[in-house]
Design an enzyme around this catalytic site. Structure first.
Site, PDB file in Angstrom:
ATOM      1  N   LYS A   1       9.135  -4.371  -0.486  1.00 12.57           N
ATOM      2  CA  LYS A   1       8.106  -5.195  -1.116  1.00 12.57           C
ATOM      3  C   LYS A   1       8.723  -5.878  -2.337  1.00 12.57           C
ATOM      4  CE  LYS A   1       3.187  -4.307  -1.606  1.00 12.57           C
ATOM      5  NZ  LYS A   1       2.189  -3.296  -1.929  1.00 12.57           N
TER       6      LYS A   1
HETATM    7  O1  G3P Z   1      -0.673  -2.694  -2.986  1.00 13.56           O
HETATM    8  C1  G3P Z   1      -1.280  -3.891  -3.255  1.00 13.56           C
HETATM    9  C2  G3P Z   1      -2.756  -3.869  -3.350  1.00 13.56           C
HETATM   10  O2  G3P Z   1      -3.369  -3.517  -2.157  1.00 13.56           O
HETATM   11  C3  G3P Z   1      -3.381  -3.466  -4.634  1.00 13.56           C
HETATM   12  O3  G3P Z   1      -4.756  -3.235  -4.560  1.00 13.56           O
HETATM   13  O4  G3P Z   1      -6.880  -2.405  -5.474  1.00 13.56           O
HETATM   14  O5  G3P Z   1      -4.831  -2.425  -6.919  1.00 13.56           O
HETATM   15  O6  G3P Z   1      -5.977  -4.549  -6.324  1.00 13.56           O
HETATM   16  P1  G3P Z   1      -5.653  -3.143  -5.895  1.00 13.56           P
END
Ligand code: G3P
Length: 217
Positions: free
Chosen positions: A83
């Site tokens: 990533k």
């Molecule tokens: O890993 C990336 C992503 O899915 C982050 O999610 O909930 O931290 O905005 P969030």
């Protein structure tokens, strides 16, 4: 649509894998930090449980540092997807890594033109963050539809991995839009199974069966 779990918690990954519907795992530095474990050890545990793409994020920010960090991560196992943040340095690294056959997931994507650049750089996946856009009153799912249109227009093979999912409606809309994959927190995966009419229907079927003379054999 592929279903990935968005967590670094091995307990959640085990439970989701046991459901038999899990295609892969995504992690990020915040999720890994919460677990308080050695990153490589954690990746080894995840790789034991899930036979599918496992996203592991770099923490370097300069192209010349991202590339060796990504190569090291990719060398751990063929299922590792590196990533990389959607920055100038990040995409320059993706360009080099994709030519070497390293699988990449370009993260922190918030606009269709960023996603266009990620595809041109040769990303395997792009991760647009729908929940974080919704948080600032911008329609996150509209971003997904726009990216899919752009990718179809030019036949890009980069897969759209819907990220920052907060609730089942995000999953529904990702599937309706034709996203290739969605990475979903454990709590939301569990919510996807539930419907009150399923529970009531099952309760009624079993009550009727048990109160009758019907037998299995
Ligand atoms: O890993 C990336 C992503 O899915 C982050 O999610 O909930 O931290 O905005 P969030």
């Amino acid at each position: 649509m592929k279903i990935f779990i968005d967590t670094a918690n091995i307990g959640e990954i085990r439970k989701a894998a046991a459901m038999g519907l899990l295609d892969g795992v995504t992690t990020n530095p915040s999720l890994v930090a919460k677990e308080g474990k050695n990153f490589r050890q954690l990746l080894a545990e995840i790789l034991e449980v899930v036979d599918g793409p496992i996203s592991a994020e770099v923490v370097s920010t300069k192209t010349e540092e991202i590339i060796p960090e990504a190569r090291d991560l990719a060398a751990i196992h063929p299922n590792i997807v590196v990533k990389i943040p959607l920055t100038k340095d990040g995409l320059a690294a993706v360009r080099t890594l994709s030519r070497e056959g390293v699988k990449t997931n370009v993260t922190l994507c918030f606009s269709p033109t960023q996603a266009l650049l990620a595809a041109k750089a040769g990303a395997t996946y792009v991760s647009p963050f729908v929940g974080r856009l919704d948080d600032v009153s911008i329609d996150g799912m509209e971003l997904i539809r726009r990216i899919l249109t752009i990718y179809r227009n030019y036949g890009f093979t980069t897969e759209v991995l819907v990220a920052s999912i907060r609730h089942p409606i995000h999953v529904l809309e990702a599937a309706l839009a034709g996203a290739h994959a969605a990475t979903i927190p454990f709590k939301v995966i569990e919510q996807l199974f539930r419907h009150p009419l399923t529970d009531i229907g099952l309760e009624n079927f079993l009550r009727d069966w048990n109160s009758s003379q019907a037998k299995l054999v």
